[in-house]
Design an enzyme around this catalytic site. Structure first.
Site, short mmCIF file in Angstrom:
data_model
loop_
_atom_site.label_atom_id
_atom_site.label_comp_id
_atom_site.label_asym_id
_atom_site.label_seq_id
_atom_site.Cartn_x
_atom_site.Cartn_y
_atom_site.Cartn_z
N GLU A 102 14.07 -3.42 -8.62
CA GLU A 102 12.70 -3.16 -9.06
C GLU A 102 12.41 -1.66 -8.94
O GLU A 102 12.11 -1.19 -7.84
CB GLU A 102 11.70 -3.93 -8.20
N GLU A 122 6.67 -2.79 -1.99
CA GLU A 122 5.34 -2.64 -1.37
C GLU A 122 5.46 -2.71 0.15
O GLU A 122 4.73 -2.02 0.88
CB GLU A 122 4.37 -3.71 -1.91
N LYS A 155 2.25 -12.17 -4.60
CA LYS A 155 1.66 -11.12 -3.74
C LYS A 155 0.45 -11.66 -2.99
O LYS A 155 0.43 -12.84 -2.65
CB LYS A 155 1.32 -9.88 -4.60
N ASN A 177 6.34 -13.57 -8.04
CA ASN A 177 5.84 -13.04 -6.77
C ASN A 177 4.32 -12.96 -6.86
O ASN A 177 3.79 -12.11 -7.56
CB ASN A 177 6.46 -11.65 -6.55
N HIS A 214 10.65 -6.01 -0.39
CA HIS A 214 9.90 -5.62 -1.58
C HIS A 214 9.39 -4.18 -1.41
O HIS A 214 9.04 -3.77 -0.30
CB HIS A 214 8.72 -6.58 -1.80
N GLY A 219 3.79 -3.05 -11.49
CA GLY A 219 2.34 -3.11 -11.67
C GLY A 219 1.78 -1.97 -12.49
O GLY A 219 0.58 -1.75 -12.52
N SER A 226 6.85 -4.99 -14.25
CA SER A 226 6.13 -5.20 -15.52
C SER A 226 6.88 -6.10 -16.51
O SER A 226 6.88 -5.85 -17.71
CB SER A 226 5.77 -3.86 -16.15
P1 PGA Z 1 4.84 -6.59 -11.66
O1 PGA Z 1 5.40 -6.77 -10.17
O2 PGA Z 1 5.56 -7.62 -12.51
O3 PGA Z 1 3.38 -6.84 -11.56
O4 PGA Z 1 5.18 -5.21 -12.09
C1 PGA Z 1 6.75 -7.01 -9.91
C2 PGA Z 1 6.98 -7.13 -8.42
O5 PGA Z 1 6.35 -6.38 -7.67
O6 PGA Z 1 7.77 -7.97 -7.95
#
Ligand code: PGA
Length: 254
Positions: free
Chosen positions: A168, A98, A11, A9, A96, A174, A214
């Site tokens: 997730e 976010e 982003k 992803n 997602h 993140g 992560s």
């Molecule tokens: P990350 O993000 O691997 O940077 O923690 C995962 C995601 O948001 O899909």
């Protein structure tokens, strides 16, 4: 045997030229990874160009969101699943955290988007996950179960063939904090049980459940060694072709 899926992803990172460069660097590095599915999700504006440049390879393209509608219409700023197909996508990430946290995504819009995506022939990667407060209050499983029940409501057994779930935990995205392999396994098993209850054990046995939060080259093997972890949705570590290819090429025996 469920075929692993490793999805990146991207982003809101990378201009078109950078996205193409990363995709082209990735292509030869993952060319032999045929026993797993590889997906990258660039920003909307890079979808067409990147998909053209990886055409014919084993890399599939996902969008990071889609409209709830699939018909042309007066929906300023929205992009329909059919348009994503037209831009070369085979997959779309829906719900997602976010988007749920910052852009008003709800279980109801996740459900509508999922149905719209399926009607366009896309595979929907439906994201679920609890916040830190929800985990600390002991509600993680209840939250995820309810996200799944609403998000997948009304989907048929046939629809479920084109659904991938991404678990997730919001507190792991993140942050550098990964769920422990046991925490991931426990939740993945709960997700599979929820799907068995809603769509039957045949569907539940087949559905791929990805872990996200992560994921890095050095923790993919231990995560993938859990029986209900069928892949990963990778954010930060997918932006670099070398690190993402090391995740894609994980070796269970190492
Ligand atoms: P990350 O993000 O691997 O940077 O923690 C995962 C995601 O948001 O899909």
């Amino acid at each position: 045997m469920r075929k692993p899926v490793i999805a990146g992803n991207w982003k809101m990172f990378k201009l078109i030229a950078d996205a193409v460069e990363t995709a082209l660097e990735l292509k030869p590095k993952v060319a032999n990874a045929n026993d797993r599915e590889i997906v990258i999700a660039p920003v909307f504006t890079a979808l067409r160009t990147v998909s053209d440049r990886v055409d014919g390879s084993n890399i599939r393209i996902a969008a990071q969101d889609c409209a709830v509608q699939n018909e042309f219409g007066a929906h300023t700023g929205e992009v329909s699943p059919d348009m994503l197909r037209d831009a070369g996508c085979t997959h779309v990430i829906i719900g997602h955290s976010e988007r749920r946290q910052f852009y008003g995504e709800t279980d109801s819009s996740v459900n509508k988007k999922t149905k719209a995506a399926l009607s366009a022939g896309l595979v929907a990667i439906v994201c679920v996950g609890e916040s830190l407060a929800e985990r600390e209050a002991g509600n993680a499983e209840t939250v995820v179960k309810s996200q799944l029940e609403s998000g997948l409501s009304g989907l048929t057994v046939a629809d479920m063939e084109r659904i991938i779930i991404a678990y997730e935990p919001v507190w792991a995205i993140g942050t550098g904090k990964t769920a422990t392999p046991e925490q991931a396994q426990d939740m993945h098993a709960a997700v599979r049980k929820t799907i068995a209850e809603s769509h039957g054990s045949g569907v539940a046995d087949k559905v791929r459940i990805l872990y996200g939060g992560s994921v890095k080259p050095d923790n993919i093997v231990v995560l993938m060694s859990q029986p209900d972890v069928d892949g990963a949705l990778v954010g930060g570590a997918s932006l670099d072709a070398e690190s993402f290819s090391r995740i894609v090429n994980f070796d269970r025996t190492s």
